[in-house]
Design a protein around this motif. Sequence first.
Motif, PDB file in Angstrom:
ATOM      1  N   GLN A  38       0.841  -1.192   0.000  1.00  0.00           N
ATOM      2  CA  GLN A  38       0.000   0.000   0.000  1.00  0.00           C
ATOM      3  C   GLN A  38       0.880   1.249   0.000  1.00  0.00           C
ATOM      4  N   ASP A  39       0.495   2.208  -0.856  1.00  0.00           N
ATOM      5  CA  ASP A  39       1.213   3.473  -1.018  1.00  0.00           C
ATOM      6  C   ASP A  39       2.632   3.278  -1.521  1.00  0.00           C
ATOM      7  N   ASP A  40       2.896   2.092  -2.083  1.00  0.00           N
ATOM      8  CA  ASP A  40       4.204   1.801  -2.679  1.00  0.00           C
ATOM      9  C   ASP A  40       5.346   1.949  -1.683  1.00  0.00           C
ATOM     10  N   ILE A  41       5.058   1.687  -0.411  1.00  0.00           N
ATOM     11  CA  ILE A  41       6.101   1.823   0.597  1.00  0.00           C
ATOM     12  C   ILE A  41       7.168   0.753   0.387  1.00  0.00           C
ATOM     13  N   PHE A  42       6.696  -0.491   0.138  1.00  0.00           N
ATOM     14  CA  PHE A  42       7.609  -1.592  -0.122  1.00  0.00           C
ATOM     15  C   PHE A  42       7.343  -2.155  -1.498  1.00  0.00           C
ATOM     16  N   SER A  43       8.364  -2.721  -2.095  1.00  0.00           N
ATOM     17  CA  SER A  43       8.191  -3.334  -3.404  1.00  0.00           C
ATOM     18  C   SER A  43       9.093  -4.533  -3.517  1.00  0.00           C
ATOM     19  N   SER A  44       8.727  -5.394  -4.444  1.00  0.00           N
ATOM     20  CA  SER A  44       9.526  -6.589  -4.688  1.00  0.00           C
ATOM     21  C   SER A  44       9.478  -6.878  -6.167  1.00  0.00           C
ATOM     22  N   ARG A  69      -1.904  -5.250   2.367  1.00  0.00           N
ATOM     23  CA  ARG A  69      -2.508  -5.048   1.034  1.00  0.00           C
ATOM     24  C   ARG A  69      -1.367  -4.958   0.039  1.00  0.00           C
ATOM     25  N   ALA A  70      -1.597  -5.401  -1.148  1.00  0.00           N
ATOM     26  CA  ALA A  70      -0.550  -5.371  -2.167  1.00  0.00           C
ATOM     27  C   ALA A  70      -1.196  -5.317  -3.532  1.00  0.00           C
TER      28      ALA A  70
END
Lengths: 103, 467
Positions: A38-44, A69-70
Amino acid sequence: MPASSAALSSSQDNIVHYTAVRMRILGSGSLLMTMFSQDDIFSSVLVPFTMTAATNIRPNRLMNFQHQRACLEGKTTGINEWFKINKIVIYAKEVFVEYPSGT
Amino acid sequence: MPPVNISFATAVDLGSIPVDVTQNNINDAGVNYTVYYKFTAPVGAQVIGAWGFSGNTSSGYRPNIKPYLGPAGAPTQLLNIDCQNKPIQFPVDVGQEYFLEFVKNLDDAGPNSLRVRLEIAPNDAVEVGNIIVNDDGLKAQGFPCGIFSHLINHTVRRFFKNIAEGEGGDILRTAPSLGVMALENHHDDTIRIYDANFVQTGSVSAGVSLNRPRIRTVLGTNRWAVADQGGPPRIRFLNPDATFSGLWSLTGLPSTLMGFAVNNIESIAYFARSAFSNHAIERYDLTNSIFLSDLAPGVVDHSTLDILVLSNNNIVVIYEDSIANTGFVRIYDPTGATVNTISFGTTVSPFDSSARLAYSNDDPNTFWVMLHPSVGITHFREYKVADGVLVNQIVSTAYTGGMYDGAETVTPTARLGNSTSCPFMIVPGTPVPPIVGPSGLFVITPNKRNDNGVAIPTPIFRTGLMP
């Protein structure tokens, strides 16, 4: 793809472990995929799909992404690359109800 | 019941533009009413296209549209525009209130309706190759200069307001003055200089009436040759800094020259006298200030209104027969030998107004001509010198004095268009090569940026938040 609207329940926003994505996909080039929280805080970043115009295989890509959420993002960046997606399956399992209280 | 909007004070506000509304209560008990509408020019508006149409084209209720600048208590009619049942175009200032009066032409049994449509002219960027047409200023002062697509028929790119209006004008085609224009202003007998952004940078007065001077770019020296009708005609060179150089009085000639151009080393002037037919293409030695032998004899029943000297010194002359409505272009070499003759064909009548010539971006291989093959229609054509092949044709809709030239119709060819009797110019520069690719698809250049520096977006999808 719009998010499905679900009725409010006690399990909403539980922490989910996203483990894989599988697609029915045709195309040309490489589909670059990234999971965002959520809110692009983390990404993979996932291993890209190498697409073909016709295939009997619905490829799988593993991931290890655990958030409440993703969303999945896919794109191509090369000239003449294209994609056609008929189905996306996200493999996920709820693992936790909440983060430690106070988070 | 009679309509309410029967005065400036009770005009119906059309609100935001574009507008398409129909009023059905024009007639009451056998009386048609003159009705009124108003609007405020929105941000970005330079020119408005307006049209009030009754649905009738030859008889019956067919009102006249007149635009006014407000306020309602003291309206001022704009530019003498008064047009029956056909589209009009007129310049506006942002934030000003304007009125449209639809004057009834008769009373009848009715019922009658009036469909009112307004649109804002585009404000697209000027591109290399676009067609510039300013107004001739005969109807009134204040008509804008139009920029038209050289790729798509009946397409306005944008208008520029407060540009000189007259019959003479041309554009410089090489750096450092690429795109600089000199345009006659009929209303005050000046020639105004504009930069490539249509900003006025200078003005010159001839001191005597210019009387519709001929202004022609000298490609070799990148300035203009000007022939004014000073009685006798006078030739001078006009520099981009709005100064004159040289002066030759063609003593013995009548006061009017029509076609006029100068060769690229400014040693010989070519011209045709007046608008009468059968005049030779004459030559004047600017170095020794003497008349030379004619370049070419006159053509019976044909007059010459425009001449070009190409960069290879070939001379392009347009001949018009205003009785038979035919015409042709003949290209001569400097010795007077004919290089080619390009006919417009007997099925094409060149004039609703005089045909004009303009330099192309593929000079000396091609040139442009503006024709008016039928009332209300203008053709901009690019011809190859060597074989007369028509390499480009743009059809445009003609508006004289801001009024649609064509006949009343349910389907006008365009709601905005070009003025007719005036010079035209091609925006100089190196054209951007066309995009080549399969129909409906475009070849994307890696890392390509558009003119605004914005990257072309990549194909991308993103799901909604899960679960």
